[in-house]
Structures are given as structure tokens and as C-alpha cells.
Design a protein around this motif. Structure first.
Motif, PDB file in Angstrom:
ATOM      1  N   LEU A  50      36.620  44.731  48.672  1.00 42.26           N
ATOM      2  CA  LEU A  50      35.432  45.573  48.858  1.00 42.26           C
ATOM      3  C   LEU A  50      35.829  47.031  49.062  1.00 42.26           C
ATOM      4  O   LEU A  50      35.249  47.939  48.450  1.00 42.26           O
ATOM      5  CB  LEU A  50      34.614  45.087  50.052  1.00 42.26           C
ATOM      6  CG  LEU A  50      33.444  45.994  50.410  1.00 42.26           C
ATOM      7  CD1 LEU A  50      32.331  45.891  49.371  1.00 42.26           C
ATOM      8  CD2 LEU A  50      32.907  45.678  51.799  1.00 42.26           C
ATOM      9  N   ALA A  51      36.820  47.265  49.923  1.00 48.59           N
ATOM     10  CA  ALA A  51      37.252  48.640  50.180  1.00 48.59           C
ATOM     11  C   ALA A  51      37.739  49.310  48.903  1.00 48.59           C
ATOM     12  O   ALA A  51      37.432  50.486  48.646  1.00 48.59           O
ATOM     13  CB  ALA A  51      38.361  48.642  51.243  1.00 48.59           C
ATOM     14  N   GLN A  52      38.477  48.570  48.076  1.00 44.92           N
ATOM     15  CA  GLN A  52      38.964  49.126  46.819  1.00 44.92           C
ATOM     16  C   GLN A  52      37.809  49.344  45.837  1.00 44.92           C
ATOM     17  O   GLN A  52      37.773  50.342  45.110  1.00 44.92           O
ATOM     18  CB  GLN A  52      40.015  48.199  46.201  1.00 44.92           C
ATOM     19  CG  GLN A  52      41.268  48.031  47.044  1.00 44.92           C
ATOM     20  CD  GLN A  52      42.052  49.328  47.193  1.00 44.92           C
ATOM     21  OE1 GLN A  52      41.671  50.224  47.941  1.00 44.92           O
ATOM     22  NE2 GLN A  52      43.131  49.447  46.462  1.00 44.92           N
ATOM     23  N   ALA A  53      36.860  48.409  45.830  1.00 41.17           N
ATOM     24  CA  ALA A  53      35.715  48.551  44.936  1.00 41.17           C
ATOM     25  C   ALA A  53      34.899  49.794  45.277  1.00 41.17           C
ATOM     26  O   ALA A  53      34.425  50.497  44.376  1.00 41.17           O
ATOM     27  CB  ALA A  53      34.827  47.301  45.025  1.00 41.17           C
ATOM     28  N   VAL A  54      34.749  50.076  46.567  1.00 37.57           N
ATOM     29  CA  VAL A  54      33.988  51.259  46.977  1.00 37.57           C
ATOM     30  C   VAL A  54      34.683  52.534  46.494  1.00 37.57           C
ATOM     31  O   VAL A  54      34.022  53.523  46.142  1.00 37.57           O
ATOM     32  CB  VAL A  54      33.797  51.268  48.505  1.00 37.57           C
ATOM     33  CG1 VAL A  54      33.225  52.593  48.988  1.00 37.57           C
ATOM     34  CG2 VAL A  54      32.871  50.124  48.923  1.00 37.57           C
ATOM     35  N   ARG A  55      35.993  52.509  46.425  1.00 32.82           N
ATOM     36  CA  ARG A  55      36.729  53.676  45.911  1.00 32.82           C
ATOM     37  C   ARG A  55      36.504  53.871  44.413  1.00 32.82           C
ATOM     38  O   ARG A  55      36.726  54.968  43.888  1.00 32.82           O
ATOM     39  CB  ARG A  55      38.224  53.527  46.193  1.00 32.82           C
ATOM     40  CG  ARG A  55      38.575  53.546  47.673  1.00 32.82           C
ATOM     41  CD  ARG A  55      40.064  53.464  47.891  1.00 32.82           C
ATOM     42  NE  ARG A  55      40.750  54.656  47.375  1.00 32.82           N
ATOM     43  CZ  ARG A  55      42.076  54.821  47.379  1.00 32.82           C
ATOM     44  NH1 ARG A  55      42.852  53.838  47.840  1.00 32.82           N
ATOM     45  NH2 ARG A  55      42.620  55.914  46.892  1.00 32.82           N
ATOM     46  N   LEU A  56      36.072  52.820  43.741  1.00 32.35           N
ATOM     47  CA  LEU A  56      35.794  52.901  42.299  1.00 32.35           C
ATOM     48  C   LEU A  56      34.295  52.866  42.021  1.00 32.35           C
ATOM     49  O   LEU A  56      33.880  52.547  40.913  1.00 32.35           O
ATOM     50  CB  LEU A  56      36.481  51.740  41.572  1.00 32.35           C
ATOM     51  CG  LEU A  56      38.007  51.775  41.548  1.00 32.35           C
ATOM     52  CD1 LEU A  56      38.573  50.487  40.969  1.00 32.35           C
ATOM     53  CD2 LEU A  56      38.509  52.974  40.751  1.00 32.35           C
ATOM     54  N   ALA A  57      33.507  53.206  43.037  1.00 31.97           N
ATOM     55  CA  ALA A  57      32.053  53.151  42.917  1.00 31.97           C
ATOM     56  C   ALA A  57      31.470  54.562  42.874  1.00 31.97           C
ATOM     57  O   ALA A  57      32.166  55.564  43.048  1.00 31.97           O
ATOM     58  CB  ALA A  57      31.469  52.376  44.091  1.00 31.97           C
ATOM     59  N   ILE A  96      42.631  53.159  40.319  1.00 30.31           N
ATOM     60  CA  ILE A  96      42.393  54.299  41.211  1.00 30.31           C
ATOM     61  C   ILE A  96      43.304  55.457  40.853  1.00 30.31           C
ATOM     62  O   ILE A  96      42.866  56.610  40.762  1.00 30.31           O
ATOM     63  CB  ILE A  96      42.570  53.864  42.678  1.00 30.31           C
ATOM     64  CG1 ILE A  96      41.432  52.908  43.082  1.00 30.31           C
ATOM     65  CG2 ILE A  96      42.612  55.076  43.603  1.00 30.31           C
ATOM     66  CD1 ILE A  96      41.661  52.198  44.399  1.00 30.31           C
ATOM     67  N   ARG A  97      44.578  55.149  40.617  1.00 32.38           N
ATOM     68  CA  ARG A  97      45.523  56.212  40.233  1.00 32.38           C
ATOM     69  C   ARG A  97      45.133  56.853  38.902  1.00 32.38           C
ATOM     70  O   ARG A  97      45.295  58.069  38.716  1.00 32.38           O
ATOM     71  CB  ARG A  97      46.943  55.650  40.127  1.00 32.38           C
ATOM     72  CG  ARG A  97      47.614  55.391  41.469  1.00 32.38           C
ATOM     73  CD  ARG A  97      49.116  55.214  41.296  1.00 32.38           C
ATOM     74  NE  ARG A  97      49.438  54.091  40.422  1.00 32.38           N
ATOM     75  CZ  ARG A  97      49.641  52.853  40.856  1.00 32.38           C
ATOM     76  NH1 ARG A  97      49.535  52.578  42.152  1.00 32.38           N
ATOM     77  NH2 ARG A  97      49.937  51.880  40.015  1.00 32.38           N
ATOM     78  N   SER A 142      45.883  45.842  40.214  1.00 27.26           N
ATOM     79  CA  SER A 142      44.989  46.392  39.194  1.00 27.26           C
ATOM     80  C   SER A 142      44.076  47.457  39.790  1.00 27.26           C
ATOM     81  O   SER A 142      43.816  48.494  39.160  1.00 27.26           O
ATOM     82  CB  SER A 142      44.149  45.272  38.569  1.00 27.26           C
ATOM     83  OG  SER A 142      44.971  44.370  37.839  1.00 27.26           O
ATOM     84  N   PHE A 143      43.585  47.210  40.994  1.00 29.25           N
ATOM     85  CA  PHE A 143      42.775  48.222  41.680  1.00 29.25           C
ATOM     86  C   PHE A 143      43.571  49.515  41.842  1.00 29.25           C
ATOM     87  O   PHE A 143      43.075  50.613  41.546  1.00 29.25           O
ATOM     88  CB  PHE A 143      42.341  47.718  43.055  1.00 29.25           C
ATOM     89  CG  PHE A 143      41.018  47.013  43.080  1.00 29.25           C
ATOM     90  CD1 PHE A 143      39.844  47.683  42.759  1.00 29.25           C
ATOM     91  CD2 PHE A 143      40.927  45.683  43.449  1.00 29.25           C
ATOM     92  CE1 PHE A 143      38.615  47.039  42.806  1.00 29.25           C
ATOM     93  CE2 PHE A 143      39.704  45.027  43.496  1.00 29.25           C
ATOM     94  CZ  PHE A 143      38.552  45.710  43.174  1.00 29.25           C
ATOM     95  N   ASP A 144      44.801  49.383  42.338  1.00 24.96           N
ATOM     96  CA  ASP A 144      45.624  50.572  42.562  1.00 24.96           C
ATOM     97  C   ASP A 144      45.845  51.341  41.261  1.00 24.96           C
ATOM     98  O   ASP A 144      45.800  52.579  41.239  1.00 24.96           O
ATOM     99  CB  ASP A 144      46.970  50.180  43.163  1.00 24.96           C
ATOM    100  CG  ASP A 144      46.852  49.712  44.608  1.00 24.96           C
ATOM    101  OD1 ASP A 144      45.819  50.000  45.250  1.00 24.96           O
ATOM    102  OD2 ASP A 144      47.798  49.054  45.093  1.00 24.96           O
ATOM    103  N   GLU A 145      46.094  50.608  40.185  1.00 24.41           N
ATOM    104  CA  GLU A 145      46.322  51.256  38.885  1.00 24.41           C
ATOM    105  C   GLU A 145      45.069  52.010  38.430  1.00 24.41           C
ATOM    106  O   GLU A 145      45.165  53.142  37.931  1.00 24.41           O
ATOM    107  CB  GLU A 145      46.712  50.200  37.843  1.00 24.41           C
ATOM    108  CG  GLU A 145      48.080  49.593  38.069  1.00 24.41           C
ATOM    109  CD  GLU A 145      48.304  48.338  37.229  1.00 24.41           C
ATOM    110  OE1 GLU A 145      47.397  47.996  36.420  1.00 24.41           O
ATOM    111  OE2 GLU A 145      49.363  47.703  37.380  1.00 24.41           O
TER     112      GLU A 145
END
Length: 222
Positions: A149-156, A126-127, A121-124
Motif C-alpha cells: 500500500l505504501a509503495q502504491a501510494v507513491r505511484l498514485a 518509482i526510480r 518492481s515497485f522500487d524500479e
């Protein structure tokens, strides 16, 4: 001491954050479906609601829905027009219970539940380039904490708040020899934050009905 912690929790809940009928039904529905009783406490739920309100959050992300008890608390903190919450859940049975609870709470138009592995879901998201989230609550499989956390920061965005639950593990967080994958995951997320200059954080230790634990509170800096 456990009795004292529980007594204080009882007092706090009775005066400041007692479950209402919707939340009581949500817990009952989860229990009837056999979901594990690992949701946040009422006092912790109120804390999440307050964090959303203090943050002035318009977009919230939750990793780990379970029966949506914490989701309801988080969603109740949303006050801005068009506010939205996305919650990620891997278990279909949990998701079914959560959807029933969210409907009962009148949150169908506020909450989107994504079923599947959180990493997918994170990858989707982000894309897709979704709009950044203002607050993220991570309460899922502990070995994946650092990845989430790393994925959340990319969506922050600068100023986003991230809360990671259950990191203290009854004090085992300080044990560098522990082979428990949940402890290893908790240490990994703390150390990942320490190594990232974009993040400012602390760990808040907690006691109460759920025993001795705590959460990691993170801010994505400007």
C-alpha cells in the motif's frame, strides 16, 4: 449459510457476470498447471472491471497475477485510448500461465507482466518515475499488504483508488490476538490507512463461493 451464499453467487453469476470462453480457458489452464485455486470469483472479477470503468482508469496496477484471471477482468474495464495495465508476479510458473492466458485474451499489447518480487518492481517503477496509476489492485502475500500500500501510494495521484483483497479473513481481522501472519498483515494495512490523512477508506465484507472475507477500498485524497 455457506450453501445460501453459494446459491446467491450462482444466481448473480448466471444473470450478470458468467465466465466466457476466454475466462473458462484461463481457469482450465491454471488448473492444469497446478496453480492454487485462489483467484477472485466471477462476481468479484466483474466488480473489478466495473471499478476500472467507473474510475475511468487509463493506467491500472495489479500486485499478484496468479493465472491472470483477475488481470483479464481488470483489463476489460480499460476503455481510454492508450490504456495500460501492469501486473506483478513473483512465481515463474504462474507468470508462464498468465502470459498464455493474456495472449489468448488478446491482451498482449495492453498488459505488461513484470516477473520478480513486487517490492523490487515497485522500487524500479518509482526510480523510473512512471506515470501514476489510476487504480491499484493488491492481491498478493498478505503479510506485505502495508508495504505494498505504501509503495502504491507513491505511484498514485489524487483520486487513485486502491483495492486490497482478502483482508477480513473469515472475521479474524477483528482478533488483535491472532498470530496468523496473514491476519497480522491485514490488520497492519487497515491501521496504516487509518494513520494516513491522505487516505479515505472502508472495508467491505463479502460472502459467496469463497466463503467469508472482504476487501479494503481506499481513495487517495486530493
Amino acid at each position: 449459510m455457506r450453501e445460501v451464499w453459494s446459491a446467491v453467487d450462482d444466481y448473480v453469476v448466471a444473470h450478470l457476470c458468467a465466465d466466457d470462453e476466454v475466462l473458462t480457458r484461463a481457469l482450465a489452464r491454471a488448473h492444469a498447471a497446478g496453480l492454487p485455486p485462489i483467484q477472485v470469483s466471477a462476481a468479484q472479477g466483474r466488480m473489478l472491471e466495473l471499478l476500472v470503468r467507473m474510475q475511468g482508469a487509463r493506467r491500472v496496477l495489479e500486485v499478484g497475477t496468479l493465472g491472470a484471471y483477475s488481470t483479464i477482468w481488470l483489463a476489460r474495464g480499460l476503455r481510454a485510448p492508450g490504456a495500460h495495465l501492469t501486473t506483478l508476479e513473483i512465481d515463474a510458473t504462474h507468470a508462464e500461465v498468465a502470459r498464455a492466458n493474456l495472449h489468448d485474451a488478446g491482451l498482449d499489447d495492453v498488459v505488461e507482466l513484470r516477473l520478480g518480487a513486487a517490492s523490487d518492481s515497485f522500487d524500479e517503477m518509482i526510480r523510473a518515475g512512471v506515470e501514476p496509476f489510476d487504480l491499484v489492485f493488491i492481491d498478493a502475500d498478505k503479510p506485505s499488504n502495508a508495504h505494498y500500500l505504501a509503495q502504491a501510494v507513491r505511484l498514485a495521484r489524487p483520486g487513485t483508488v486502491v483495492v486490497v483483497d482478502n483482508v477480513v479473513r473469515q472475521g479474524a481481522l477483528a482478533d488483535d490476538r491472532s498470530a496468523d501472519e496473514r491476519v497480522v498483515g491485514s490488520r497492519a494495512v487497515v491501521e496504516a490507512v487509518a494513520a494516513d490523512p491522505r487516505l479515505t477508506a472502508t472495508v467491505v465484507q463479502t460472502v459467496g463461493h469463497k466463503g467469508y472475507d472482504g476487501f479494503l477500498l481506499v481513495r487517495v485524497d486530493d
